[in-house]
Scaffold this active site. Sequence first.
Site, PDB file in Angstrom:
ATOM      1  N   TYR A 144       0.825  -1.208   0.000  1.00  0.00           N
ATOM      2  CA  TYR A 144       0.000   0.000   0.000  1.00  0.00           C
ATOM      3  C   TYR A 144       0.859   1.258   0.000  1.00  0.00           C
ATOM      4  CZ  TYR A 144      -3.168   3.574   1.708  1.00  0.00           C
ATOM      5  OH  TYR A 144      -3.899   4.713   1.836  1.00  0.00           O
ATOM      6  N   TRP A 146       1.026   5.783  -1.427  1.00  0.00           N
ATOM      7  CA  TRP A 146       0.616   6.874  -2.313  1.00  0.00           C
ATOM      8  C   TRP A 146       1.504   6.992  -3.545  1.00  0.00           C
ATOM      9  CZ3 TRP A 146      -2.593  11.280  -3.046  1.00  0.00           C
ATOM     10  CH2 TRP A 146      -3.803  11.197  -2.363  1.00  0.00           C
TER      11      TRP A 146
HETATM   12  P1  PGD Z   1       3.858   8.094   1.414  1.00  0.00           P
HETATM   13  O1  PGD Z   1       4.699   9.007   2.219  1.00  0.00           O
HETATM   14  O2  PGD Z   1       3.037   8.700   0.333  1.00  0.00           O
HETATM   15  O3  PGD Z   1       2.954   7.370   2.483  1.00  0.00           O
HETATM   16  O4  PGD Z   1       1.165   6.208   3.720  1.00  0.00           O
HETATM   17  P2  PGD Z   1       2.029   6.081   2.378  1.00  0.00           P
HETATM   18  O5  PGD Z   1       2.884   4.861   2.515  1.00  0.00           O
HETATM   19  O6  PGD Z   1       1.157   6.192   1.205  1.00  0.00           O
HETATM   20  O7  PGD Z   1       4.782   6.936   0.824  1.00  0.00           O
HETATM   21  C1  PGD Z   1       4.939   6.711  -0.522  1.00  0.00           C
HETATM   22  C2  PGD Z   1       6.319   6.149  -0.771  1.00  0.00           C
HETATM   23  O8  PGD Z   1       6.362   5.701  -2.119  1.00  0.00           O
HETATM   24  C3  PGD Z   1       7.428   7.155  -0.633  1.00  0.00           C
HETATM   25  O9  PGD Z   1       8.460   6.639   0.166  1.00  0.00           O
HETATM   26  C4  PGD Z   1       7.926   7.384  -2.069  1.00  0.00           C
HETATM   27  O10 PGD Z   1       9.291   7.667  -2.183  1.00  0.00           O
HETATM   28  C5  PGD Z   1       7.595   6.079  -2.716  1.00  0.00           C
HETATM   29  N1  PGD Z   1       7.382   6.193  -4.154  1.00  0.00           N
HETATM   30  C6  PGD Z   1       6.781   7.212  -4.799  1.00  0.00           C
HETATM   31  N2  PGD Z   1       6.763   6.972  -6.119  1.00  0.00           N
HETATM   32  C7  PGD Z   1       7.338   5.781  -6.322  1.00  0.00           C
HETATM   33  C8  PGD Z   1       7.591   5.021  -7.490  1.00  0.00           C
HETATM   34  O11 PGD Z   1       7.262   5.378  -8.601  1.00  0.00           O
HETATM   35  N3  PGD Z   1       8.218   3.812  -7.331  1.00  0.00           N
HETATM   36  C9  PGD Z   1       8.577   3.358  -6.104  1.00  0.00           C
HETATM   37  N4  PGD Z   1       9.164   2.178  -6.044  1.00  0.00           N
HETATM   38  N5  PGD Z   1       8.361   4.078  -4.978  1.00  0.00           N
HETATM   39  C10 PGD Z   1       7.736   5.272  -5.089  1.00  0.00           C
HETATM   40  C11 PGD Z   1       0.121   7.078   3.811  1.00  0.00           C
HETATM   41  C12 PGD Z   1      -0.918   6.549   4.809  1.00  0.00           C
HETATM   42  O12 PGD Z   1      -0.519   6.901   6.131  1.00  0.00           O
HETATM   43  C13 PGD Z   1      -2.270   7.077   4.554  1.00  0.00           C
HETATM   44  S1  PGD Z   1      -2.856   7.113   2.947  1.00  0.00           S
HETATM   45  C14 PGD Z   1      -3.085   7.481   5.561  1.00  0.00           C
HETATM   46  S2  PGD Z   1      -4.607   8.174   5.236  1.00  0.00           S
HETATM   47  C15 PGD Z   1      -2.773   7.261   6.971  1.00  0.00           C
HETATM   48  N6  PGD Z   1      -2.859   8.469   7.719  1.00  0.00           N
HETATM   49  C16 PGD Z   1      -2.340   8.534   8.957  1.00  0.00           C
HETATM   50  C17 PGD Z   1      -2.762   9.487   9.953  1.00  0.00           C
HETATM   51  O13 PGD Z   1      -3.667  10.300   9.748  1.00  0.00           O
HETATM   52  N7  PGD Z   1      -2.137   9.450  11.142  1.00  0.00           N
HETATM   53  C18 PGD Z   1      -1.184   8.549  11.426  1.00  0.00           C
HETATM   54  N8  PGD Z   1      -0.630   8.541  12.642  1.00  0.00           N
HETATM   55  N9  PGD Z   1      -0.797   7.659  10.509  1.00  0.00           N
HETATM   56  C19 PGD Z   1      -1.314   7.616   9.301  1.00  0.00           C
HETATM   57  N10 PGD Z   1      -0.864   6.690   8.409  1.00  0.00           N
HETATM   58  C20 PGD Z   1      -1.456   6.503   7.112  1.00  0.00           C
END
Ligand code: PGD
Length: 838
Positions: A144, A146
């Site tokens: 999972y 973003w």
């Molecule tokens: P991102 O920081 O977007 O967080 O968690 P999510 O794991 O989605 O991480 C995306 C990662 O993908 C980054 O490290 C980026 O470098 C990598 N990446 C981006 N593009 C690519 C690519 O093309 N290829 C590869 N291999 N990697 C790539 C988010 C999640 O956190 C979500 S959606 C929610 S709603 C939650 N919200 C909360 C919250 O409100 N409060 C807490 N305490 N915790 C939460 N966690 C959750």
Amino acid sequence: MERRSFLKFSAALSGASMVPSFVFAKDLNKSLVKTGKVKTAAHWGVLEVETKNGKIVSSKSALNVSPYPNPLQNYTKDLVENSRVKHVYVRKSYLANPDSPKPELRGTEEFVKVKYEDAIKLVAKELKKTRKAFGSQGVFAGSYGWKSSGNVHNSRILLHRFMNMSGGFVGSTGDYSTGASQIIMPHVVGSIEVYEQQSSWNDVLANSEVVVLWGANPYSTLKISWTSNEEEAQKYLESLKNSGKQIYMIDPYLNETGRYFGDKIKWIPIRPNTDVSMMLAMCYYLYTTNNYDKDFIENYTYGFDKFVPYLTGKVDGVVKDAKWASKICGVDAKIIESLAKTFKDHKTMLMSGWGMQRADHGEQPHWTLVTLASMIGQIGLPGGGFGLSYHYSGGGTPTAKGGIIGGINAGSIGNYDENGKFLGLAKSDFESKGTGQSWLQKATNYSFPLARIADALLNPGKVIDHNGEKITYPKIDFIYWVGGNPLVHHQDTNTMVKAFRKPRTIVVNESYWTPTAKMADIVFPATTQYERNDITMVGDYSNMYIAPMKQIVEKVADSKDDYQIFTDLCKAYADGLAEVYTDGGKDEFDFIKEYYDGARKQVLAISDLGVEMKEFNEWWESNEPVKFNSTMESDSWVRFADFREDPILNALGTPSGLIEIYSQDIEKMAYDDCKAHPTWFEPAEWLGMAKKPAKFHMMSVHPNDRLHSQLNQTSLRDKYAIANREPLLIRSDDAKEIGVKDGDLVRVFNERGEVLAGVKIYDNLAKNVIVLREGAWYDPLDPTKKSICKNGCANVLTIDKPTSKLANGNISHTALVNIEKYTQKAPKLTAFEAPKGV
Ligand code: PGD
């Protein structure tokens, strides 16, 4: 020929060259612009990036629609240059002996640089080994996250495509964003609701008299979109601000939206996790004052009569009146009652975010909100009702009519014989030839709710309840993660670290040395989206643009596209697999053109669109997004209007076809933590509990200056970090009580863990509420043991418990913490540095 098309055709002919452009299609120009301006798109918008001699100089919005700035758009240079994984690495003990790789050393041991080809062979071999030993359910690739924008280089789907074709994996269901609501809402309104188009903003602006932001922060969250941000909703938000309507914010925290609205919004501070009590009291007030819409309840809802005895206390002896609620939620009883009356007597739009369902018993807030909205009786009318997605991806921006592009898909199931020979892709899910069908069955049986990942890794074989079913956790021995940052996004990081030390193998494709990459055995350096070509829609609900995502710079060091990595893994895995994975050898441009041409075909078939889509090569060269327009219908579209007009013909997808205030399906499940009607449950931790384990309620809200953990490594952080740590917002009286002041370094702790943070005094918070935003990269002082996080990762302090047996969503917003001044020497921050051996 229709008049408009005819005019367009003649206009083309009357151009300077007198030759219509489609006669001589140009060759595709694939070259990089080393010095100049290039347009691309990211979650945070369509960007114009300036380069000089192959390096990024600046980046900014290419649309310039938003009335307020979005700093996320300005750090593309840092995203290309900072904290990069530049080569392929394998953890030392794993490299020495993959059969006995000492997983307990993960995250502590040094990495060894290896050749790309060797790592590919290693992963293919170990994946095969795992499947042989544990079956397809031994491989977890839920992965999972973003990720980045782009319909070709969609890392998670590319992984799933590889895993499907190569022999199967176990995945996960649901997500972190709306884990609770997307399970409860189908029982209540027959659709997941959280990702549905909202009544148009134009409708709200024209017809609502009262707008309530109930736990929503659109100013911040509208800066990003799942596809790419069209910036329109920010304009609507500004119009709302200046509309003269009564606007309320019910929230423990006067967030960025509240500050942006200034004196045009009335803030009602509420204790975290107690909104259900306030909503119930509003229902009670409307019921007992006989001021609710009986006609709506009668004709459009099911089970109100079974809910009322709970509301009035007949069932449990507790009358859910405003006095009762006030003690729980901290909002004055008179205010609760007067708000209920105001909402009922005026055209009111209840806009809710998702934060309050990311809490213990998170199924209840939105169910209760829908019940309240049903009693108000304006659902399906212009300007009234409720909306669960105005804060997200431009919800409520009218949907445009035009073309929609395709995207890479997760492929079909690969069939293999008993010797592992690839037999080709299954023609259908039911084909019995080879191994395909049996793994599909297993994968379906073993998939578990995403937020249970640590529990699943730690307790293979455990059986859990989920939405009326039983799920058995598989024994996971191999994890492949791309496009997400689970070591930051999952709750209770210290437990997650333990869980991540269970499987034999963890492979990660990452562009950066994130905490997740540091916890892997094999790390492939992934390109960022700025080092490859792609295409995306812009506007998740509006479908307003199709944008080119042009490569901006050369691939950094040894970085490879995820597509390349998986293609090479296919080659190493089985003969003939790469051929089907790449659909006969297609490259990124073949896919981009295919998706664009698909949309163009749709557009050409609409006679009165008035939008031209150029031939692909010409469009790519022009480097301009194609824009589509909304229609008269979408401009004034009202959610649930068809249901309101005819609830029989346009019945909802619930068993009764109506809004279910009482669910017989849930009744049958007989869960103690989710009853058959909206219910107030005490959260596991909250400020009103009898024996509080800590003093403050921590809200780990979404960041204003990041997308989750993305951009934490950029210099944008310099603008918000305090004492070089994640800022912690606290009221001045609360700060005084514990003897800390603005700028201080503090230790934030509870029984689950401890983090360092920097104090920022902020008085517009409910009493004893603090804010520590999620997404700071986990940075343990001593990774060999449970130790303090030096950067301030909120999830070190959150609880890893499911919302209930119904949805099993995460409860990240339910956590009490203590705070004290940090008196020792401040440790050096290492969050953004490469690990040992790199
Ligand atoms: P991102 O920081 O977007 O967080 O968690 P999510 O794991 O989605 O991480 C995306 C990662 O993908 C980054 O490290 C980026 O470098 C990598 N990446 C981006 N593009 C690519 C690519 O093309 N290829 C590869 N291999 N990697 C790539 C988010 C999640 O956190 C979500 S959606 C929610 S709603 C939650 N919200 C909360 C919250 O409100 N409060 C807490 N305490 N915790 C939460 N966690 C959750």
